[in-house]
Each structure stands twice: as C-alpha cells, then as structure tokens.
Write a protein that holds these residues in place. Structure first.
Motif, PDB file in Angstrom:
ATOM      1  N   GLU A  25      -9.529 -71.062  69.678  1.00 13.12           N
ATOM      2  CA  GLU A  25      -8.076 -71.195  69.706  1.00 13.12           C
ATOM      3  C   GLU A  25      -7.432 -70.334  68.618  1.00 13.12           C
ATOM      4  O   GLU A  25      -6.452 -69.646  68.862  1.00 13.12           O
ATOM      5  CB  GLU A  25      -7.704 -72.663  69.504  1.00 13.12           C
ATOM      6  N   ALA A  26      -8.026 -70.338  67.424  1.00 16.91           N
ATOM      7  CA  ALA A  26      -7.483 -69.513  66.340  1.00 16.91           C
ATOM      8  C   ALA A  26      -7.577 -68.036  66.688  1.00 16.91           C
ATOM      9  O   ALA A  26      -6.676 -67.259  66.394  1.00 16.91           O
ATOM     10  CB  ALA A  26      -8.232 -69.790  65.040  1.00 16.91           C
ATOM     11  N   ASP A  27      -8.679 -67.654  67.333  1.00 12.94           N
ATOM     12  CA  ASP A  27      -8.849 -66.252  67.714  1.00 12.94           C
ATOM     13  C   ASP A  27      -7.823 -65.808  68.743  1.00 12.94           C
ATOM     14  O   ASP A  27      -7.506 -64.634  68.846  1.00 12.94           O
ATOM     15  CB  ASP A  27     -10.244 -66.010  68.301  1.00 12.94           C
ATOM     16  N   LEU A  28      -7.310 -66.725  69.528  1.00  9.03           N
ATOM     17  CA  LEU A  28      -6.428 -66.361  70.626  1.00  9.03           C
ATOM     18  C   LEU A  28      -4.963 -66.713  70.375  1.00  9.03           C
ATOM     19  O   LEU A  28      -4.141 -66.583  71.251  1.00  9.03           O
ATOM     20  CB  LEU A  28      -6.887 -67.061  71.916  1.00  9.03           C
ATOM     21  N   THR A  29      -4.622 -67.136  69.192  1.00 12.64           N
ATOM     22  CA  THR A  29      -3.246 -67.517  68.900  1.00 12.64           C
ATOM     23  C   THR A  29      -2.642 -66.592  67.859  1.00 12.64           C
ATOM     24  O   THR A  29      -3.125 -65.506  67.631  1.00 12.64           O
ATOM     25  CB  THR A  29      -3.191 -68.991  68.439  1.00 12.64           C
ATOM     26  N   ASN A  30      -1.617 -67.057  67.198  1.00 11.18           N
ATOM     27  CA  ASN A  30      -0.831 -66.234  66.288  1.00 11.18           C
ATOM     28  C   ASN A  30      -1.621 -65.607  65.144  1.00 11.18           C
ATOM     29  O   ASN A  30      -1.173 -64.634  64.560  1.00 11.18           O
ATOM     30  CB  ASN A  30       0.323 -67.052  65.711  1.00 11.18           C
ATOM     31  N   GLU A  31      -2.772 -66.178  64.813  1.00  9.65           N
ATOM     32  CA  GLU A  31      -3.562 -65.597  63.729  1.00  9.65           C
ATOM     33  C   GLU A  31      -4.130 -64.233  64.108  1.00  9.65           C
ATOM     34  O   GLU A  31      -4.520 -63.467  63.256  1.00  9.65           O
ATOM     35  CB  GLU A  31      -4.694 -66.545  63.342  1.00  9.65           C
ATOM     36  N   SER A  32      -4.195 -63.933  65.387  1.00  5.51           N
ATOM     37  CA  SER A  32      -4.710 -62.649  65.860  1.00  5.51           C
ATOM     38  C   SER A  32      -3.662 -62.025  66.768  1.00  5.51           C
ATOM     39  O   SER A  32      -3.280 -62.596  67.772  1.00  5.51           O
ATOM     40  CB  SER A  32      -6.004 -62.853  66.654  1.00  5.51           C
ATOM     41  N   SER A  33      -3.220 -60.839  66.393  1.00 11.88           N
ATOM     42  CA  SER A  33      -2.221 -60.165  67.216  1.00 11.88           C
ATOM     43  C   SER A  33      -2.854 -59.271  68.266  1.00 11.88           C
ATOM     44  O   SER A  33      -2.178 -58.809  69.173  1.00 11.88           O
ATOM     45  CB  SER A  33      -1.284 -59.345  66.329  1.00 11.88           C
ATOM     46  N   LYS A  34      -4.141 -59.034  68.148  1.00 13.87           N
ATOM     47  CA  LYS A  34      -4.886 -58.194  69.082  1.00 13.87           C
ATOM     48  C   LYS A  34      -6.100 -58.966  69.580  1.00 13.87           C
ATOM     49  O   LYS A  34      -6.621 -59.822  68.877  1.00 13.87           O
ATOM     50  CB  LYS A  34      -5.369 -56.902  68.410  1.00 13.87           C
ATOM     51  N   LEU A  35      -6.532 -58.640  70.774  1.00 14.87           N
ATOM     52  CA  LEU A  35      -7.684 -59.334  71.346  1.00 14.87           C
ATOM     53  C   LEU A  35      -8.681 -58.335  71.900  1.00 14.87           C
ATOM     54  O   LEU A  35      -8.309 -57.429  72.653  1.00 14.87           O
ATOM     55  CB  LEU A  35      -7.244 -60.284  72.465  1.00 14.87           C
ATOM     56  N   VAL A  36      -9.954 -58.510  71.528  1.00 14.08           N
ATOM     57  CA  VAL A  36     -11.053 -57.737  72.085  1.00 14.08           C
ATOM     58  C   VAL A  36     -11.800 -58.645  73.054  1.00 14.08           C
ATOM     59  O   VAL A  36     -12.242 -59.732  72.680  1.00 14.08           O
ATOM     60  CB  VAL A  36     -12.020 -57.242  70.987  1.00 14.08           C
ATOM     61  N   VAL A  37     -11.914 -58.188  74.289  1.00 14.52           N
ATOM     62  CA  VAL A  37     -12.706 -58.872  75.304  1.00 14.52           C
ATOM     63  C   VAL A  37     -13.999 -58.076  75.427  1.00 14.52           C
ATOM     64  O   VAL A  37     -13.967 -56.885  75.761  1.00 14.52           O
ATOM     65  CB  VAL A  37     -11.978 -58.933  76.659  1.00 14.52           C
ATOM     66  N   VAL A  38     -15.122 -58.705  75.131  1.00 14.37           N
ATOM     67  CA  VAL A  38     -16.417 -58.031  75.156  1.00 14.37           C
ATOM     68  C   VAL A  38     -17.169 -58.481  76.399  1.00 14.37           C
ATOM     69  O   VAL A  38     -17.497 -59.656  76.545  1.00 14.37           O
ATOM     70  CB  VAL A  38     -17.241 -58.350  73.887  1.00 14.37           C
TER      71      VAL A  38
END
Length: 190
Positions: A6-19
C-alpha cells in the motif's frame, strides 16, 4: 505485507515500476501491453521497457544475432554479463524517463531469479528515487497456449528471422529449458 504494498502504491511513491516475471512464451509482453493500454486509458503516462529490445538494438543490424538458446545459458558468462547490461540499460532509461514526467514504467523481461529481482529493487530504490515497485508473475502451464505463444514469437520476433520455423521452435524451447533450470518464483521476500 499489505502495508508495504500500500505504501509503495500511494502518495509516498509518485512513480511506479511494474516488473514482469516469467518464462519465455508465458504472456509477459502481452500482459505488459494490456496494462499499458489500460493505464493510458486512465490518463497515466506509461511506457514499456523491454530488455530484449535493448539487446536486439545493440546489434548493428537489429536482428538480435547470436541469440540462440546458448546465449541464455547460465554457463555462458559473457552472455550473462551482456544480458545484465541490457536489463540495466532498460531500467536506467525507465528511471530517466520518470525524471521527465513518466508515471508508470513496465520492465518487461524474464526476471526469473531472485538475484535479478533484488538488483532491480536496489536500483529503483537507490538514491531516494521515490519509486514504488510491484512484481507481476505470469505463470502458464497450458501446453496449447505455450505452443501458440512460441509459434507467435517465432513468427514475429527478429530473434528468429534468420532461422526456419521448425529450427526456431526448437531453439525457443531450448531457451525456455535454460530459464527453467534457474527459475525462482516470486515470493513475499522479493
């Protein structure tokens, strides 16, 4: 751990890497393209970074010459270094693209070992980049689907342009066996 995700996908991260993770001919690139289409439809800036494309582009003629199954053998140390270099190039391009406003980068490669995935995490989380990560593992055991994917790959991939169809099918099946020998499924520890 759901809180970490949840932290990785919310406001704490503005970018997302899908591996993407999985053996060849299991639908990783297909899934990556579908994710990209959906997220673009939702208004996000999305790009796919395919490690194999970097390998093919590095060859002067763009055909991916010298990419028979033995190139993917773990005992082929020179090829292993090259494969890691192409993966790193794709990831670095993705991270640079984030700096220009990209929002979701999809790293499309086999990523079949825990060591490779840990390396991806280290690179993406390094230097306080503010990047969240998720792994999507494509597992397919349906023989007919795999066979259809192999035939499609043989028909459409520049890796096999210099081979007749049956030789190419044998080669990709051999490549798959090389990856199977070192495959480690995604776990919570990744």
């Amino acid at each position: 751990n759901n809180r970490v995700l949840e932290a990785d996908l919310t406001n704490e991260s503005s970018k997302l890497v899908v591996v993407m993770v999985g053996l060849p001919a299991r639908g990783k690139s297909f899934i990556a393209r579908k994710i990209k289409a959906y997220l673009k439809w939702r208004g996000l800036d999305v790009q796919v970074f395919n490690a194999g494309r970097y390998r093919r582009l590095s060859k002067k003629d763009g055909t991916g010459t010298n990419c028979k199954a033995d190139y993917f053998d773990t005992n082929n140390k020179q090829a292993a270094k090259e494969r890691e270099m192409y993966a790193r190039m794709a990831i670095e391009d993705m991270l640079n693209w984030f700096e220009k406003g990209g929002e979701v980068g999809i790293f499309d490669a086999t990523n079949t070992t825990r060591k490779r995935r840990q390396s991806i995490v280290k690179i993406c989380r390094g230097a306080d980049r503010g990047v969240g990560l998720i792994f999507i593992e494509s597992i397919c055991d349906e023989e007919q689907v795999i066979e259809d994917n192999i035939r499609s790959k043989v028909k459409n991939s520049p890796d096999f342009a210099h081979m007749d169809q049956e030789e190419a099918v044998r080669d990709i099946k051999n490549r798959i066996e090389k990856y199977k020998s070192r495959y480690e499924t995604v776990t919570e520890d990744d």
